[in-house]
Design an enzyme around this catalytic site. Structure first.
Site, mmCIF file in Angstrom:
data_model
loop_
_atom_site.group_PDB
_atom_site.id
_atom_site.type_symbol
_atom_site.label_atom_id
_atom_site.label_comp_id
_atom_site.label_asym_id
_atom_site.label_seq_id
_atom_site.Cartn_x
_atom_site.Cartn_y
_atom_site.Cartn_z
ATOM 1 N N ARG A 249 0.490 10.219 0.339
ATOM 2 C CA ARG A 249 0.851 11.232 1.334
ATOM 3 C C ARG A 249 2.184 11.869 1.043
ATOM 4 O O ARG A 249 2.725 12.572 1.880
ATOM 5 C CB ARG A 249 0.938 10.584 2.709
ATOM 6 C CG ARG A 249 -0.392 10.248 3.285
ATOM 7 C CD ARG A 249 -0.208 9.873 4.746
ATOM 8 N NE ARG A 249 -0.956 8.689 5.015
ATOM 9 C CZ ARG A 249 -0.746 7.878 6.031
ATOM 10 N NH1 ARG A 249 0.227 8.125 6.884
ATOM 11 N NH2 ARG A 249 -1.486 6.819 6.208
ATOM 12 N N GLU B 217 0.859 -1.191 0.000
ATOM 13 C CA GLU B 217 0.000 0.000 0.000
ATOM 14 C C GLU B 217 0.890 1.233 0.000
ATOM 15 O O GLU B 217 1.575 1.509 0.988
ATOM 16 C CB GLU B 217 -0.902 -0.008 1.236
ATOM 17 C CG GLU B 217 -1.727 1.274 1.371
ATOM 18 C CD GLU B 217 -2.478 1.368 2.703
ATOM 19 O OE1 GLU B 217 -2.751 0.332 3.335
ATOM 20 O OE2 GLU B 217 -2.766 2.505 3.115
ATOM 21 N N LYS C 253 -10.861 -2.362 6.224
ATOM 22 C CA LYS C 253 -9.707 -1.970 7.040
ATOM 23 C C LYS C 253 -10.267 -1.482 8.382
ATOM 24 O O LYS C 253 -11.109 -0.572 8.398
ATOM 25 C CB LYS C 253 -8.961 -0.854 6.306
ATOM 26 C CG LYS C 253 -7.989 -0.061 7.154
ATOM 27 C CD LYS C 253 -7.150 0.868 6.267
ATOM 28 C CE LYS C 253 -6.502 1.970 7.075
ATOM 29 N NZ LYS C 253 -5.336 2.568 6.414
ATOM 30 N N THR D 137 -4.581 5.909 1.609
ATOM 31 C CA THR D 137 -5.012 7.278 1.892
ATOM 32 C C THR D 137 -5.769 7.849 0.686
ATOM 33 O O THR D 137 -5.582 9.005 0.303
ATOM 34 C CB THR D 137 -3.822 8.188 2.291
ATOM 35 O OG1 THR D 137 -2.886 7.447 3.081
ATOM 36 C CG2 THR D 137 -4.293 9.365 3.137
HETATM 37 C C1 3PG Z 1 -1.424 4.698 8.455
HETATM 38 O O1 3PG Z 1 -2.374 5.035 7.786
HETATM 39 O O2 3PG Z 1 -0.469 5.443 8.736
HETATM 40 C C2 3PG Z 1 -1.433 3.316 8.889
HETATM 41 O O3 3PG Z 1 -2.500 3.130 9.729
HETATM 42 C C3 3PG Z 1 -0.154 2.841 9.455
HETATM 43 O O4 3PG Z 1 -0.160 2.974 10.809
HETATM 44 P P1 3PG Z 1 1.137 2.565 11.631
HETATM 45 O O5 3PG Z 1 2.212 3.536 11.270
HETATM 46 O O6 3PG Z 1 0.686 2.673 13.066
HETATM 47 O O7 3PG Z 1 1.495 1.152 11.249
#
Ligand code: 3PG
Length: 206
Positions: A44, A40, A128, A68
């Protein structure tokens, strides 16, 4: 491939923030080589779409999705970049309309029974669970399994090697998502063998 099939293929989906385009290919190679082939790439960073493009072109052994994904414009952009699936922190009707029109598999975020019921009513059976630790963690997923059977989850947010097994042991969890397999310091050093090692360890969880 359906979201359920995607989530059934791996124990961990790495959640990636690719800050430099030059990192995209070695990162994907290290992760897939280590045994995590579903990736994924979050939208961002400025180069996220180019990172997806590069991974798709050069690392065919990886299945590359966009994370995202918030808006219909994000759906169009990530699909144009070659994303094979999308992940969102929550869901809006506009977002669902856009992925359905595009035919792009979506792993939509949900954190409450109402979120889950709304998505299930639209045909989404694999979600999710986000933000997993903050939204109640393992206890919440156990509590959801009774009244909402048939819904499978990829918990993400606050998952680490210390708690991943607790999630993966739940019958309504197919895999977990997390960023821990790609530590920032390893990326800064270009230490892709460390990333491959962490991916390998993660691939053996559960
Ligand atoms: C995110 O969107 O940043 C994810 O949920 C990842 O989360 P994490 O950094 O706690 O694994």
């Amino acid at each position: 491939m359906t979201p359920k099939e995607l989530c059934s293929r791996v124990r961990v989906i790495p959640v990636l923030v690719v800050e430099e385009l030059a990192h995209a290919v070695p990162m994907a190679r290290a992760l897939a080589g280590g045994g995590l082939s579903v990736l994924e790439v979050t939208l961002r960073s400025a180069c996220a779409l180019d990172a997806i493009r590069a991974m798709r072109e050069v690392v065919p052994e990886a299945t590359v999705g966009a994370g995202t994904v918030l808006t219909p414009a994000d759906v169009q952009a990530c699909e144009a970049a070659g994303a094979q699936f999308a992940v969102s922190p929550g869901a809006t009707p506009a977002l669902l309309d856009a992925v359905e029109e595009a035919g792009l598999p979506l792993l939509p975020g949900a954190a409450t029974p109402t979120d889950i019921m709304a998505l299930a009513a639209r045909g989404y059976d694999t979600l999710k669970f986000f933000p997993a630790e903050a939204a109640g963690g393992v206890a919440m997923l156990k509590a959801l399994s009774g009244p909402l059977p048939g819904i499978a989850f990829c918990p993400t947010g606050g998952i680490s090697p210390a708690n991943a097994m607790d999630y993966l042991a739940l019958p309504n969890v197919l895999c977990v998502g997390g960023s821990w397999v790609v530590p920032k310091d390893a990326v800064a050093r270009g230490d892709w063998s460390r990333v491959a090692e962490l991916a390998h360890e993660a691939s053996l969880l559960g």
